[in-house]
Design a protein around this motif. Sequence first.
Motif, PDB file in Angstrom:
ATOM      1  N   ASN A 133       0.820  -1.206   0.000  1.00  0.00           N
ATOM      2  CA  ASN A 133       0.000   0.000   0.000  1.00  0.00           C
ATOM      3  C   ASN A 133       0.859   1.264   0.000  1.00  0.00           C
ATOM      4  OD1 ASN A 133      -2.519  -1.239  -0.107  1.00  0.00           O
ATOM      5  ND2 ASN A 133      -2.614  -1.521   2.100  1.00  0.00           N
ATOM      6  N   ASN A 134       2.036   1.189   0.617  1.00  0.00           N
ATOM      7  CA  ASN A 134       2.956   2.325   0.563  1.00  0.00           C
ATOM      8  C   ASN A 134       3.431   2.567  -0.868  1.00  0.00           C
ATOM      9  OD1 ASN A 134       2.813   2.845   3.303  1.00  0.00           O
ATOM     10  ND2 ASN A 134       4.647   1.662   3.820  1.00  0.00           N
ATOM     11  N   ASP A 135       3.667   1.481  -1.598  1.00  0.00           N
ATOM     12  CA  ASP A 135       4.078   1.607  -3.006  1.00  0.00           C
ATOM     13  C   ASP A 135       2.966   2.260  -3.835  1.00  0.00           C
ATOM     14  OD1 ASP A 135       6.481   0.401  -2.450  1.00  0.00           O
ATOM     15  OD2 ASP A 135       5.872  -1.588  -3.145  1.00  0.00           O
ATOM     16  N   ILE A 136       1.722   1.858  -3.573  1.00  0.00           N
ATOM     17  CA  ILE A 136       0.591   2.441  -4.293  1.00  0.00           C
ATOM     18  C   ILE A 136       0.435   3.914  -3.941  1.00  0.00           C
ATOM     19  CG2 ILE A 136      -1.914   2.344  -4.634  1.00  0.00           C
ATOM     20  CD1 ILE A 136      -1.749  -0.676  -4.068  1.00  0.00           C
ATOM     21  N   THR A 137       0.683   4.237  -2.685  1.00  0.00           N
ATOM     22  CA  THR A 137       0.612   5.635  -2.246  1.00  0.00           C
ATOM     23  C   THR A 137       1.579   6.500  -3.039  1.00  0.00           C
ATOM     24  OG1 THR A 137      -0.073   5.018   0.002  1.00  0.00           O
ATOM     25  CG2 THR A 137       0.927   7.201  -0.277  1.00  0.00           C
ATOM     26  N   GLU A 138       2.769   5.970  -3.301  1.00  0.00           N
ATOM     27  CA  GLU A 138       3.758   6.717  -4.084  1.00  0.00           C
ATOM     28  C   GLU A 138       3.307   6.878  -5.535  1.00  0.00           C
ATOM     29  OE1 GLU A 138       6.492   8.346  -2.968  1.00  0.00           O
ATOM     30  OE2 GLU A 138       5.546   7.836  -1.055  1.00  0.00           O
ATOM     31  N   GLN A 139       2.695   5.831  -6.086  1.00  0.00           N
ATOM     32  CA  GLN A 139       2.165   5.940  -7.448  1.00  0.00           C
ATOM     33  C   GLN A 139       1.084   7.013  -7.524  1.00  0.00           C
ATOM     34  OE1 GLN A 139       1.235   2.382  -9.774  1.00  0.00           O
ATOM     35  NE2 GLN A 139       2.218   1.120  -8.214  1.00  0.00           N
ATOM     36  N   ALA A 140       0.231   7.039  -6.514  1.00  0.00           N
ATOM     37  CA  ALA A 140      -0.837   8.044  -6.473  1.00  0.00           C
ATOM     38  C   ALA A 140      -0.249   9.447  -6.380  1.00  0.00           C
ATOM     39  CB  ALA A 140      -1.764   7.771  -5.293  1.00  0.00           C
ATOM     40  N   LYS A 141       0.770   9.579  -5.571  1.00  0.00           N
ATOM     41  CA  LYS A 141       1.407  10.880  -5.376  1.00  0.00           C
ATOM     42  C   LYS A 141       1.973  11.422  -6.686  1.00  0.00           C
ATOM     43  CE  LYS A 141       3.680  11.116  -1.565  1.00  0.00           C
ATOM     44  NZ  LYS A 141       4.759  10.958  -0.550  1.00  0.00           N
ATOM     45  N   SER A 142       2.408  10.516  -7.565  1.00  0.00           N
ATOM     46  CA  SER A 142       3.019  10.932  -8.833  1.00  0.00           C
ATOM     47  C   SER A 142       2.017  11.624  -9.756  1.00  0.00           C
ATOM     48  CB  SER A 142       3.634   9.728  -9.549  1.00  0.00           C
ATOM     49  OG  SER A 142       2.629   8.871 -10.068  1.00  0.00           O
ATOM     50  N   VAL A 143       0.711  11.425  -9.505  1.00  0.00           N
ATOM     51  CA  VAL A 143      -0.303  12.114 -10.309  1.00  0.00           C
ATOM     52  C   VAL A 143      -1.126  13.071  -9.454  1.00  0.00           C
ATOM     53  CG1 VAL A 143      -0.491  10.438 -12.189  1.00  0.00           C
ATOM     54  CG2 VAL A 143      -1.808  10.075 -10.090  1.00  0.00           C
ATOM     55  N   GLY A 144      -0.552  13.475  -8.325  1.00  0.00           N
ATOM     56  CA  GLY A 144      -1.176  14.499  -7.498  1.00  0.00           C
ATOM     57  C   GLY A 144      -2.265  14.030  -6.561  1.00  0.00           C
ATOM     58  N   LEU A 145      -2.321  12.724  -6.293  1.00  0.00           N
ATOM     59  CA  LEU A 145      -3.344  12.189  -5.403  1.00  0.00           C
ATOM     60  C   LEU A 145      -2.743  11.826  -4.054  1.00  0.00           C
ATOM     61  CD1 LEU A 145      -5.214   9.815  -7.893  1.00  0.00           C
ATOM     62  CD2 LEU A 145      -5.856  12.138  -7.228  1.00  0.00           C
ATOM     63  N   ARG A 146      -3.509  12.003  -3.007  1.00  0.00           N
ATOM     64  CA  ARG A 146      -3.051  11.683  -1.649  1.00  0.00           C
ATOM     65  C   ARG A 146      -3.868  10.518  -1.111  1.00  0.00           C
ATOM     66  NH1 ARG A 146      -3.930  14.869   3.842  1.00  0.00           N
ATOM     67  NH2 ARG A 146      -2.183  14.096   5.077  1.00  0.00           N
ATOM     68  N   TYR A 147      -3.206   9.394  -0.910  1.00  0.00           N
ATOM     69  CA  TYR A 147      -3.865   8.201  -0.380  1.00  0.00           C
ATOM     70  C   TYR A 147      -3.513   8.040   1.098  1.00  0.00           C
ATOM     71  CZ  TYR A 147      -5.267   6.208  -4.942  1.00  0.00           C
ATOM     72  OH  TYR A 147      -5.862   5.965  -6.152  1.00  0.00           O
ATOM     73  N   LEU A 148      -4.516   7.793   1.922  1.00  0.00           N
ATOM     74  CA  LEU A 148      -4.306   7.566   3.349  1.00  0.00           C
ATOM     75  C   LEU A 148      -4.841   6.178   3.711  1.00  0.00           C
ATOM     76  CD1 LEU A 148      -5.371  11.075   4.732  1.00  0.00           C
ATOM     77  CD2 LEU A 148      -3.058  10.247   4.257  1.00  0.00           C
ATOM     78  N   PHE A 149      -4.064   5.160   3.401  1.00  0.00           N
ATOM     79  CA  PHE A 149      -4.518   3.785   3.607  1.00  0.00           C
ATOM     80  C   PHE A 149      -4.809   3.471   5.071  1.00  0.00           C
ATOM     81  CE2 PHE A 149      -2.753   2.965  -0.652  1.00  0.00           C
ATOM     82  CZ  PHE A 149      -3.742   2.134  -1.171  1.00  0.00           C
ATOM     83  N   ASP A 150      -4.061   4.063   5.989  1.00  0.00           N
ATOM     84  CA  ASP A 150      -4.219   3.736   7.406  1.00  0.00           C
ATOM     85  C   ASP A 150      -5.612   4.067   7.936  1.00  0.00           C
ATOM     86  OD1 ASP A 150      -1.638   2.814   7.482  1.00  0.00           O
ATOM     87  OD2 ASP A 150      -0.804   4.611   8.430  1.00  0.00           O
ATOM     88  N   THR A 151      -6.265   5.060   7.337  1.00  0.00           N
ATOM     89  CA  THR A 151      -7.569   5.495   7.861  1.00  0.00           C
ATOM     90  C   THR A 151      -8.723   5.268   6.891  1.00  0.00           C
ATOM     91  OG1 THR A 151      -6.994   7.754   7.157  1.00  0.00           O
ATOM     92  CG2 THR A 151      -6.620   7.193   9.469  1.00  0.00           C
ATOM     93  N   MET A 152      -8.478   4.595   5.787  1.00  0.00           N
ATOM     94  CA  MET A 152      -9.562   4.289   4.842  1.00  0.00           C
ATOM     95  C   MET A 152     -10.590   3.388   5.506  1.00  0.00           C
ATOM     96  SD  MET A 152      -7.533   3.601   1.278  1.00  0.00           S
ATOM     97  CE  MET A 152      -6.437   4.852   0.608  1.00  0.00           C
TER      98      MET A 152
END
Length: 211
Positions: free
Chosen positions: A74-93
Motif C-alpha cells: 500500500n505504501n508503493d501504491i501511495t507513491e504511485q498516487a502521489k506521482s499524479v497528485g493524489l493523496r492516499y491515506l490507507f491507514d484510515t480508509m
Amino acid sequence: MKVEIWSDFMCPFCYIGKRRFELALQKFAGKDQVEVIYRSFELDPEAKRDVDYDVHDMLAGKYGMTRERAISMNNDITEQAKSVGLRYLFDTMILTNTFDAHRLAHFAAKHGKAAEMVELLLKSYFTDSKHIGDHATLADLAVQIGLDRRETEEMLASGAFTEDVRSDEQEAGELGIRAVPFFLIDRKLAVTGAQPTEVFLDALNQAFASA
C-alpha cells in the motif's frame, strides 16, 4: 468519441488510472469531442457495509500475506498516487460495500453531475477517510455537488438505480472485463489498468484517426 470507464470507488488503481487518463485527455487534440461515461463495477459485491478491520488486514487475508507486506504494498501504491497528485491515506480508509455509492453515481448522472460525483466519491474514500457506504455520508457528498438532500435520501432509501448498476456489471461480464479500471473507446479500442498517460494518449489518437 465516447469513452466508457468501468471502475470501483475502493479500487486504488481506478483513481490513479482516472487521473492518468484525464492528463492524456488534456493533451488530446480532439478532447472537446470526447464524452466520458462512468460505468459501475464492484470488486467485492459481497462486501459488508460495516467491518471491524482495516485495508491492510483485508489484503493480508485475501492474498495470504503478512500485514507488514500488505502495508509495504500500500505504501508503493501511495507513491504511485502521489506521482499524479493524489493523496492516499490507507491507514484510515474505511472499508465498506460500494453498491449504494454506485447507485448515487447513476443518480448524479441523471442530473448531469456524474463526473463531479465520481471524483468526489474517490477523493472521499482515498483521501478524506469517509464512509462511502453510509447513507448520511453519501447524502452529504451529494449536497456538495449541488444535488438535493431530500431527493438523495429518498433515492438511497429506495432501490432506485439498482438496475443501472446491475446492467453495467452484466455488460462488464459480457465484455470479459475481469479487472478495473477498464477504458473502452468508441466500443473499438480498450485500455486495461492504470496505464501510463502516454498509453491513453496513443489510444485516443488511434481511435480518433480511425473514426
